[in-house]
Design a protein around this motif. Structure first.
Motif, PDB file in Angstrom:
ATOM      1  N   PHE A 165       7.779 -13.408  11.761  1.00  0.00           N
ATOM      2  CA  PHE A 165       8.009 -11.968  11.592  1.00  0.00           C
ATOM      3  C   PHE A 165       7.267 -11.127  12.629  1.00  0.00           C
ATOM      4  N   LYS A 166       7.081 -11.641  13.834  1.00  0.00           N
ATOM      5  CA  LYS A 166       6.283 -10.904  14.809  1.00  0.00           C
ATOM      6  C   LYS A 166       7.067  -9.810  15.518  1.00  0.00           C
ATOM      7  N   THR A 167       8.371  -9.746  15.343  1.00  0.00           N
ATOM      8  CA  THR A 167       9.153  -8.732  16.033  1.00  0.00           C
ATOM      9  C   THR A 167       9.591  -7.603  15.115  1.00  0.00           C
ATOM     10  N   ILE A 168       9.231  -7.665  13.836  1.00  0.00           N
ATOM     11  CA  ILE A 168       9.670  -6.643  12.900  1.00  0.00           C
ATOM     12  C   ILE A 168       8.485  -6.059  12.138  1.00  0.00           C
ATOM     13  N   PHE A 169       8.689  -4.898  11.579  1.00  0.00           N
ATOM     14  CA  PHE A 169       7.681  -4.297  10.730  1.00  0.00           C
ATOM     15  C   PHE A 169       7.757  -4.954   9.353  1.00  0.00           C
ATOM     16  N   THR A 170       6.600  -5.335   8.817  1.00  0.00           N
ATOM     17  CA  THR A 170       6.535  -5.955   7.489  1.00  0.00           C
ATOM     18  C   THR A 170       5.373  -5.347   6.712  1.00  0.00           C
ATOM     19  N   PHE A 215       0.848  -1.186   0.000  1.00  0.00           N
ATOM     20  CA  PHE A 215       0.000   0.000   0.000  1.00  0.00           C
ATOM     21  C   PHE A 215       0.887   1.240   0.000  1.00  0.00           C
ATOM     22  N   GLU A 216       0.694   2.046  -1.019  1.00  0.00           N
ATOM     23  CA  GLU A 216       1.506   3.256  -1.138  1.00  0.00           C
ATOM     24  C   GLU A 216       0.582   4.458  -1.309  1.00  0.00           C
ATOM     25  N   LYS A 217       0.918   5.523  -0.578  1.00  0.00           N
ATOM     26  CA  LYS A 217       0.152   6.768  -0.696  1.00  0.00           C
ATOM     27  C   LYS A 217       1.094   7.931  -0.382  1.00  0.00           C
ATOM     28  N   ASP A 218       1.098   8.890  -1.226  1.00  0.00           N
ATOM     29  CA  ASP A 218       1.947  10.062  -1.049  1.00  0.00           C
ATOM     30  C   ASP A 218       3.405   9.670  -0.780  1.00  0.00           C
ATOM     31  N   GLU A 219       3.912   8.741  -1.552  1.00  0.00           N
ATOM     32  CA  GLU A 219       5.298   8.257  -1.461  1.00  0.00           C
ATOM     33  C   GLU A 219       5.623   7.616  -0.111  1.00  0.00           C
ATOM     34  N   GLN A 220       4.614   7.145   0.590  1.00  0.00           N
ATOM     35  CA  GLN A 220       4.818   6.411   1.836  1.00  0.00           C
ATOM     36  C   GLN A 220       4.260   5.005   1.671  1.00  0.00           C
ATOM     37  N   ILE A 221       4.887   4.033   2.338  1.00  0.00           N
ATOM     38  CA  ILE A 221       4.470   2.631   2.256  1.00  0.00           C
ATOM     39  C   ILE A 221       3.995   2.194   3.641  1.00  0.00           C
ATOM     40  N   LEU A 222       2.877   1.494   3.684  1.00  0.00           N
ATOM     41  CA  LEU A 222       2.341   1.001   4.954  1.00  0.00           C
ATOM     42  C   LEU A 222       3.095  -0.253   5.390  1.00  0.00           C
ATOM     43  N   VAL A 223       3.628  -0.201   6.613  1.00  0.00           N
ATOM     44  CA  VAL A 223       4.219  -1.391   7.236  1.00  0.00           C
ATOM     45  C   VAL A 223       3.570  -1.553   8.605  1.00  0.00           C
ATOM     46  N   VAL A 224       3.456  -2.798   9.044  1.00  0.00           N
ATOM     47  CA  VAL A 224       2.790  -3.095  10.310  1.00  0.00           C
ATOM     48  C   VAL A 224       3.604  -4.120  11.095  1.00  0.00           C
ATOM     49  N   LYS A 225       3.275  -4.235  12.385  1.00  0.00           N
ATOM     50  CA  LYS A 225       3.910  -5.240  13.239  1.00  0.00           C
ATOM     51  C   LYS A 225       2.809  -6.101  13.825  1.00  0.00           C
ATOM     52  N   TYR A 226       2.851  -7.408  13.553  1.00  0.00           N
ATOM     53  CA  TYR A 226       1.856  -8.352  14.067  1.00  0.00           C
ATOM     54  C   TYR A 226       2.476  -9.139  15.222  1.00  0.00           C
ATOM     55  N   LYS A 227       2.228  -8.737  16.450  1.00  0.00           N
ATOM     56  CA  LYS A 227       2.856  -9.400  17.593  1.00  0.00           C
ATOM     57  C   LYS A 227       2.304 -10.799  17.851  1.00  0.00           C
ATOM     58  N   GLN A 228       1.098 -11.102  17.342  1.00  0.00           N
ATOM     59  CA  GLN A 228       0.497 -12.411  17.580  1.00  0.00           C
ATOM     60  C   GLN A 228       0.847 -13.413  16.490  1.00  0.00           C
TER      61      GLN A 228
END
Length: 197
Positions: A190-195, A173-186
């Protein structure tokens, strides 16, 4: 390290994998700062209280840094001991770990425990390999597996765990030259990093 943020540590750790180790390393530093004046404790009980420090690490640090009489037990050392003492059980079992730790403890050179532990780890890593180089082994003379010609049969290991096939789909997902990254702790991976989501 104790004053850093989790995100900062992960940023420096990038590319090394096992991000939970980076998180635990930071947690351990914070714990040492808060409980031991930023010094690694010198008793096994206290060392095991540090986040991310298990029996192997605690014993290694205590023997090498403080000359404490603790024998280490990792995969390499288990292989050496299984051959040396002709240990015919599956070394992957918890009961075998207990027995091998007892053997390691009795085999320990108590005058130089740190040097002994480092030597055992190196012996397993460089000489007592899966295909052992027995002719180079400094403890060949006392090795029961070598004496009985069983060194290629030992150690006995458990079967490899069945690999779990997974399929992941990531969204970009990209908007205004920014990309959405999230952290899923559950999440399991990859629960400790933004993906990407």
């Amino acid at each position: 390290l104790a004053e850093s943020t989790e995100e900062e540590v992960i940023q420096y750790w990038k590319g090394l994998g096992y991000y939970s180790r980076a998180i635990n390393l930071r947690k351990g530093a914070v714990y040492l700062q808060e409980n031991f004046q930023a010094k690694f404790p010198n008793t096994l009980e206290d060392a095991l209280s540090v986040p991310g420090v298990g029996p192997y690490t605690a014993r290694a640090v205590l023997s090498i840094a403080y000359n404490k009489e603790y024998a280490v037990l990792d995969g390499n050392v288990k292989r050496v001991l299984a051959r040396y003492f002709l240990f015919k059980e599956n070394i992957s079992l918890p009961s075998s770990h207990k027995t091998l730790q007892e053997l390691a403890d009795t085999f320990l050179n108590v005058k130089n425990p740190g040097d002994h532990n480092q030597a055992m780890m190196e012996l397993g890593a460089m000489v007592c390999l899966q295909a052992p180089l027995c002719m180079l082994c400094p403890i060949q003379k006392g090795c029961l597996a070598f004496e009985k010609g069983k060194q290629s049969e030992l150690p006995i290991m458990g079967k490899e765990k069945t690999k779990l096939p997974i399929k992941l789909k990531f969204f970009f997902f990209e908007k205004d030259e920014q990309i959405l990254v999230v952290k899923y702790k559950q999440r399991r991976f990859f629960k400790t990093i933004f993906t990407l989501p």
